[in-house]
Scaffold this motif. Structure first.
Motif: not given
Length: 810
Positions: A288, A306-308, A314, A355-358, A360, A679-680
């Motif tokens: 993250f 951000s995950v990317d 988000n 958190s969840d795996d995102r 977010t 989300l997004n």
């Protein structure tokens, strides 16, 4: 394994081992040694008889003496003396993995008008600190600045860097070694560095640093040549896959947080991309990227995730968050994030969300989590010896500080049980049984100046093992904590040593060592070969020394431990290195290990040991086996899947678990409201029965609650990176304008009152005392937490203001 670095700062009356480290480094990589000077009269007046009164452990009557220990260890005890001037410092660093190389740098410096006068000496050991050679000539007797220390490459390749100050002839020199410090190559630097050289974790030939003029410099050939890649840089961190993240402010002030740009390069500065604006702070953790972003509405800011690598952001969907609260990232791994959100009313506590795996969508995990923003201290501790385990402290309704633990990544928390061999006075046991629970002392206790020399200790190679200071029941126990040991990841605890101690884990848990923490000189070390059940003693010197701390090679696989201290002449520092290998003469064999099921609480149950979807059965050393695991020891385990139950789920967004319950219930403030989040850039509606699988959980079948996220195809603001993203469009409607003006006036008034309360009246200056100590507070002069330094420099060690987003990763 990461190299350990220790900095020992001396002064006339008291000094401690430490320095300002760059924020990208973990504090767990640093060993801190502390000591206080006593007058010569106090030191010389100590009776020898006092030295023989040290406790040897609590189970001495049931323990068998090891034959020939004293004589064997005497033949394997080595001493060396370093000459260090008053107002000097001493730094040490391990080079490589299993190399046995230890570098020690002594530095003396004094300011002289507009210049500094300094002198450094470099020592090198090739035998784990048993003997040293003075190799100062290898760096041409150059003064090495203490704040830069010894920079060791994280890939254990033997790379070492020392930054030399040659300002009297103009500039700085970099001394580079690629052979574990046997030789150094001097290189002139085209700039004056302001932070230590930063290795690229993926390629340690590539280095980064900041200059005093805030220029970002990069080298691709291990410091031989340098090129400037950017200007006006405030903070820089290495990311994954050779990426570099840094904040800039072209206005020239890094103190003006909230006006920073976050930029990124993936080609070593040949091209750049701005990935966030109006940045207040940022941090990297796991997969993250986190950034605290100003929303455009006054001083309000929001955490973005951000995950990317910053391509898509988000806002963290944290329920019931108020803009006056601060955020703190407690820890983050590849699966999820633990986030602390401050409560209102300057209570000194907050709520932990997971958190969840995102990264977010968050849900509530723990309420009344103790986090003192004046000292920026929290007891949140990652237990590295068993997966899914974390410890921290809460503040109960009656003002008591209490330790809680989770074994399933925050899905459920519980208090620690009283150790069987600890005492709790009759009155407390009868009338206040909850006060007989074990409390573990961590960072908050050290902030309160309690007698706690070390934080909880665990190591991945020592499965299930935890050493920590703790207290049970009475005020005397809290004021002078004892050492407790858990061998099952925190499920059960044993009182191991009376009083505070320095301790270390050696041979992957096969050997524990401890030295009493006292102002008196010591000559005794205690060691255990059965995970703290029995302790043996060894008098390592006939001339006791004032003990400052212990150090061993990082990774807890060594059998050598170095004890640092001084005698009457504090200009001479002594290191005594003890090699325990000779008393453990036999290598461990297959019969020395026994199978152990982790997280086992009910052996009769079919799901016993199931945590995060699977069971783990380890091979662990038998308690009665005295043998050497060795440096090549690898943890052996068998995995088996489990059927899903409620225990494999966090409570979902808008839900929480009441105390002592496994059921997830809806939060009162969320009842009757649609569970929607952005989300997004589009609105998502969540239909849930209250459960969300824990990120990383691998259970199969069984309990499968309904959960559905529906894209409502309605545009929304999922981030605040656009300056106009969170502000309304202008309109000619006079009523709207009037309402906006009134809202601004009201907000200004409220903000003014808040600022006066927070900054003029003192704001948050709380001291939460242990309930059993309340009647002793005045007698023992327990003072409040010191104010945090209000000045912030991102190019130095981060100092967080009271209203800052304290994005601290453990």
């Amino acid at each position: 394994m990461i190299s350990a670095s220790c900095i020992l700062a001396l002064c006339c009356f008291s000094y401690s081992l430490g320095t300002d480290f760059y924020p990208g480094l973990k504090m767990s990589d640093v060993s801190w040694l502390q000591r206080e000077f006593k007058s010569d009269e106090e030191r010389n007046g100590l009776e020898k008889s006092e030295l023989s009164k040290r406790s040897a452990g609590l189970n001495e009557q049931t323990c068998t003496d090891l034959a020939g220990v004293e004589s064997t260890l005497q033949n394997n005890t080595h001493s060396f003396t370093f000459k260090v001037r008053t107002m000097g410092s001493l730094s040490l660093a391990w080079v490589g993995d299993r190399s046995g190389v230890l570098l020690v740098l002594t530095t003396f410096q004094v300011p002289l008008f507009m210049m500094r006068f300094g002198q450094s000496n470099l020592y090198r050991s090739e035998d784990y600190g048993k003997t040293f050679k003075d190799v100062t000539h290898l760096i041409n007797h150059t003064f090495i600045q203490t704040e830069f220390g010894i920079a060791i490459s994280p890939d254990h390749s033997g790379k070492v860097m020392l930054t030399g100050d040659v300002s009297e002839i103009g500039g700085f020199k970099l001394f580079r070694s690629q052979d574990f410090g046997m030789t150094f190559v001097p290189t002139d630097l085209p700039f004056e560095p302001v932070i230590q050289m930063l290795y690229n974790p993926a390629d340690c030939n590539v280095l980064l640093t900041l200059s005093i003029t805030r220029d970002l410099w990069l080298s691709e050939d291990f410091g031989a040549t340098w090129r400037k890649i950017h200007e006006s840089v405030c903070l820089v961190r290495w990311g994954k896959k050779n990426s570099i993240y840094f904040t800039i402010n072209y206005n020239g002030s890094c103190i003006e947080r909230g006006m920073l740009e976050l930029r990124k390069t993936t080609d070593y500065g040949r091209s750049f991309k701005t990935i966030a604006t109006r940045v207040y702070s940022f941090v990297l953790g796991g997969r993250f990227v986190f950034a605290s972003i100003m929303t455009g509405r006054g001083t309000e800011r929001m955490i973005h995730v951000s995950v990317d690598g910053g391509e898509v952001w988000n806002m963290a969907q944290l329920p019931t968050v108020n803009h006056e609260q601060f955020y703190s990232i407690l820890t983050a791994n590849q699966d999820m994030i633990f986030m602390h959100v401050d409560d209102l009313e300057d209570s000194g506590v907050g709520t932990v969300y997971v958190s969840d795996d995102r990264g977010t969508v968050f849900s509530k995990s723990l309420e009344r989590h103790l986090y003192t923003t004046t000292g920026s201290e929290t007891d949140f501790t990652v237990i590295t010896s068993l997966r899914g385990v974390y410890m921290t402290s809460i503040l109960t309704e009656d003002g008591a500080v209490e330790t809680v633990i989770t074994y399933d990544q925050g899905a459920r928390w519980q208090t620690l049980h009283r150790p069987e061999n600890s005492h709790c006075d009759t009155e407390t046991s009868t009338n206040r049984p909850n006060r007989c629970r074990l409390h573990i002392h961590a960072s908050y206790s050290t902030t309160m100046k309690m007698n706690v020399p070390m934080l909880p200790l665990s190591q991945p190679s020592a499965v299930g093992l935890i050493l920590a200071h703790g207290s049970v029941g009475d005020a005397e126990s809290a004021l002078s904590p004892d050492v407790y040991v858990s061998d099952d990841g925190g499920y059960s605890w044993m009182l191991a040593l009376r009083g505070p101690h320095h301790y270390a884990i050696l041979d992957s848990g096969g050997l524990l060592v401890a030295v009493e923490h006292t102002n008196s000189p010591v000559n005794q070390i205690k060691f255990s070969t059965d995970e703290g059940q029995c302790w043996h003693t060894y008098n390592f010197t006939s001339d006791p020394l004032h003990f400052s701390g212990m150090d061993s090679e990082p990774g807890s696989r060594s059998m050598n431990v170095s004890l640092w201290g001084y005698r009457n002449d504090f200009s001479k520092w002594i290191v005594i290195t003890i090699d325990f290998r000779k008393i453990v003469t036999r290598d461990c064999a297959e019969g020395d290990f026994v199978q152990w099921l982790s997280h086992s609480a009910d052996p009769s149950g079919s799901n016993d040991g199931c945590v995060l979807g699977y069971k783990e059965a380890f091979l662990r050393l038998r308690k009665d086996s005295v043998c050497w695991k060795g440096r090549d020891y690898a943890v052996t385990k068998d995995l088996s899947p489990c059927t899903c139950t409620e225990d494999d789920y966090h409570c979902d967004f808008g839900y929480y678990r009441p105390e002592n319950s496994s059921e997830c219930v809806e939060q009162e403030e969320m009842k009757g409201r649609p569970l929607e989040f952005c989300l997004n850039g589009t609105t998502e509606e969540l239909q849930t029965s209250g459960y969300r699988k824990i990120p990383g959980d691998q259970c199969e079948g069984g309990f499968q609650p309904d959960r559905k996220e529906t894209n409502l195809r309605r545009l929304c603001t999922s981030n605040a990176l656009n300056p106009n993203s969170l502000t309304e469009n202008s309109t000619t409607n006079t009523a709207v304008i009037v309402m906006v003006v009134m809202a601004i006036l009201i907000t200004s008034a409220v903000t003014g009152v808040w600022l006066v309360k927070k900054y003029v009246c003192g704001g948050r200056f709380l001291v939460h005392r242990y309930s059993v100590m309340r009647e002793h507070v005045e007698a023992d002069k327990i003072e409040g937490v010191d104010d945090v330094d209000p000045h912030y420099m991102e190019t130095g060690k981060a100092q967080y203001n009271e209203d800052s987003d304290q994005d601290l990763l453990e």
